[in-house]
Design a protein around this motif. Sequence first.
Motif, PDB file in Angstrom:
ATOM      1  N   VAL A 234      -5.256  -6.120   3.775  1.00  0.00           N
ATOM      2  CA  VAL A 234      -5.198  -7.153   4.820  1.00  0.00           C
ATOM      3  C   VAL A 234      -5.454  -6.576   6.211  1.00  0.00           C
ATOM      4  O   VAL A 234      -5.044  -5.460   6.530  1.00  0.00           O
TER       5      VAL A 234
ATOM      6  N   GLU B  43      -2.524  -5.320   8.531  1.00  0.00           N
ATOM      7  CA  GLU B  43      -1.962  -3.985   8.256  1.00  0.00           C
ATOM      8  C   GLU B  43      -2.913  -2.885   8.711  1.00  0.00           C
ATOM      9  O   GLU B  43      -2.486  -1.827   9.159  1.00  0.00           O
TER      10      GLU B  43
ATOM     11  N   GLY C  48       0.787  -1.238   0.000  1.00  0.00           N
ATOM     12  CA  GLY C  48       0.000   0.000   0.000  1.00  0.00           C
ATOM     13  C   GLY C  48       0.814   1.282   0.000  1.00  0.00           C
ATOM     14  O   GLY C  48       0.264   2.356  -0.257  1.00  0.00           O
ATOM     15  N   ASP C  49       2.105   1.207   0.295  1.00  0.00           N
ATOM     16  CA  ASP C  49       2.931   2.422   0.196  1.00  0.00           C
ATOM     17  C   ASP C  49       3.939   2.304  -0.957  1.00  0.00           C
ATOM     18  O   ASP C  49       4.961   2.982  -0.965  1.00  0.00           O
TER      19      ASP C  49
ATOM     20  N   MET D 294      -3.047  -6.431  -1.871  1.00  0.00           N
ATOM     21  CA  MET D 294      -3.768  -7.103  -0.788  1.00  0.00           C
ATOM     22  C   MET D 294      -4.229  -6.103   0.259  1.00  0.00           C
ATOM     23  O   MET D 294      -3.398  -5.421   0.852  1.00  0.00           O
TER      24      MET D 294
HETATM   25  C1  DLZ Z   1      -1.018   1.359   6.278  1.00  0.00           C
HETATM   26  C2  DLZ Z   1      -1.583   0.241   5.475  1.00  0.00           C
HETATM   27  C3  DLZ Z   1      -2.882  -0.213   5.725  1.00  0.00           C
HETATM   28  C4  DLZ Z   1      -3.780   0.479   6.681  1.00  0.00           C
HETATM   29  N1  DLZ Z   1      -3.394  -1.264   5.064  1.00  0.00           N
HETATM   30  C5  DLZ Z   1      -2.665  -1.866   4.107  1.00  0.00           C
HETATM   31  C6  DLZ Z   1      -3.157  -2.989   3.390  1.00  0.00           C
HETATM   32  O1  DLZ Z   1      -4.218  -3.511   3.656  1.00  0.00           O
HETATM   33  N2  DLZ Z   1      -2.403  -3.494   2.410  1.00  0.00           N
HETATM   34  C7  DLZ Z   1      -1.199  -3.000   2.100  1.00  0.00           C
HETATM   35  O2  DLZ Z   1      -0.572  -3.472   1.151  1.00  0.00           O
HETATM   36  N3  DLZ Z   1      -0.664  -1.983   2.807  1.00  0.00           N
HETATM   37  C8  DLZ Z   1      -1.372  -1.407   3.789  1.00  0.00           C
HETATM   38  N4  DLZ Z   1      -0.847  -0.377   4.504  1.00  0.00           N
HETATM   39  C9  DLZ Z   1       0.517   0.038   4.216  1.00  0.00           C
HETATM   40  C10 DLZ Z   1       1.497  -1.009   4.818  1.00  0.00           C
HETATM   41  O3  DLZ Z   1       1.376  -1.013   6.227  1.00  0.00           O
HETATM   42  C11 DLZ Z   1       2.916  -0.715   4.350  1.00  0.00           C
HETATM   43  O4  DLZ Z   1       2.981  -0.986   2.987  1.00  0.00           O
HETATM   44  C12 DLZ Z   1       3.896  -1.608   5.070  1.00  0.00           C
HETATM   45  O5  DLZ Z   1       3.984  -1.234   6.378  1.00  0.00           O
HETATM   46  C13 DLZ Z   1       5.272  -1.602   4.459  1.00  0.00           C
HETATM   47  O6  DLZ Z   1       5.918  -0.381   4.581  1.00  0.00           O
END
Ligand code: DLZ
Length: 527
Positions: free
Chosen positions: A36, A39, A11-12, A34
Amino acid sequence: MTSPVLVPILGDQLSRNLSSLDGLSPDNTVILMMEVWDEATYVKHHKQKIVLIFAAMRHFAEALRAEGFTVDYVTLDDPDNTGSFTGEVARACERRAPSELRVTESGEWRVARAMDEWEGRLPCPVSILPDTRFIATHADFRDWAEGRKHLTMEYFYREMRRKTGLLMRDDGKPEGGEWNYDADNREPPKEGLKAPPAPKFAPDDITQEVIALVGERFADHFGDLEPFGWPVTREQALEAADAFFARRLAKFGPYQDAMVHGEDDLYHSMLSTSLNIGLLEPLELCQRAEEEYRAGRAPLNSVEGFIRQIIGWREYVRGFYWHAMPGLAEANELNATRPLPEFFWTGETDMRCLADCIRTTREDAHAHHIQRLMVLGNFCLIAGIDPQDVADWYLAVYADALEWVELPNVAGMVLYADGGNLATKPYAASGNYINKMSDYCGKCRYKVSQKTGDGACPFNPLYWHFMERNRERLESNHRIGRIFATWDRMGEAKKAEYRTSAEKFLDSLIPARKGWARNETGEAEKC
Ligand code: DLZ
Ligand code: FAD
Ligand code: SF4
């Protein structure tokens, strides 16, 4: 498609020039994205932060599909969703039988450690590639840090100026003769200071769907869900950047440290969310800023200040994070153990500066740097709040918060919990600083000029309480040590008044109930 390359994109990592996508053709690639539960709940993120990430992920998936890529997009409510990156990557391997899994390294320690396990768990080879969206590589930071007693950001920043050529003259000297124009960037706010508004983006159907999902599934998370106006596509992020360069950059420098009640972002860029999730690149923003200077549309102090935040502070904290982890997450040099007060979550405090910073945090999932550092952070530092409580709060409440950037700022810059490796001194201040740089104090229930007793600004006694508590550690610091001479000159009665006022105030703080930042067990809840 036979035995494709499987490319998980987090997601980032929403950048078209991500290292894991480099050179791949749509014909033999499956991209995996994904949503998820792990996260979304390892801290209970602000509702707008979850909307931002999911909406931007869904838009990015659409953009890749439009290019011809196959995107396996696992939504949060997919009944088979295992709730974790590792579980979803394993399921995708079963579906797609890939020849290889190729992924760009994670920005966070926690996820990077999970990724290290993938090679042994998955039925295909795994390549973890460097994140080339940063200007300094891990090796660059390591080489720079090696053998240094102090990791002073300013010297790292100069290296980044040389490496990028930004604001450099042909003779190798910095533009204008100085590296840093911070001294010109400390204007207090003028009466009625108001900046042109930053653009807000009306949610389209995709974003509306995510808003409904977050409203339903994350109702107990902190923060207002709507209005939601963050950029969720590269096009929107570029529009936000254009608006910043056209309307705000020229005054970014002078008013960088100013705070005005209800004027939440003043001349700040509001681009951190777009940068951190990959919609914008650091270098492209800095080059744009330099163009504004060269074209005579923005002064050097503003442009240098903006560039320093990005190739200086942002790159530096990322290097520092990987240099100092995993210890940084546990660091507590000043032995601060007080729980975070409940008002950090409710905003219910008579301290007008804190109430306003918490309000903008709740409404927008954003507060600007000086609000985070000198109001919220300064309070946590001098009140002796437990660094892990503070880090959880910052990680949860800001839409731009990812641990690699949040933790060095909290543990290093704000709390001095790392013992001064990042900051050369604790940024402790009394009410006087806030009064000078804001319009908060005039209408506050507390009196900023009153030092002790009922009605005194709590920052005043807390400041001296902090200094006295930490004297042993701080006295030898040449940037702050001299302050103890002032304390020593005070009469015993005055010192006792400071102690009594501070302790009375600290005793009145109600600790935050469990469950605001993490669920009661500390584990991610079940989906
Ligand atoms: C912050 C976040 C959230 C809330 N949800 C997701 C997610 O469901 N899927 C995803 O790929 N990334 C999410 N992220 C960002 C991740 O926490 C971030 O990509 C990781 O911490 C790696 O830096
Ligand atoms: P601007 O003031 O316009 O600055 C331009 C850019 O410079 C920002 O977008 C950001 O990318 C970068 N930048 C500025 N200061 C810093 C800094 N200290 N560290 C890293 N990058 C910086 N920033 C985050 O992106 N995520 C965080 O989780 C985060 N947590 C913070 C916690 C604390 C305690 C403090 C003091 C600062 C934190 N910051 C964080 C840094 C800074 O406050 C935000 O980057 C900034 O407020 C974002 O708003 P903006 O885009 O308008 O920034
Ligand atoms: Fe904040 Fe103190 Fe000013 Fe009130 S008087 S706004 S508590 S600094």
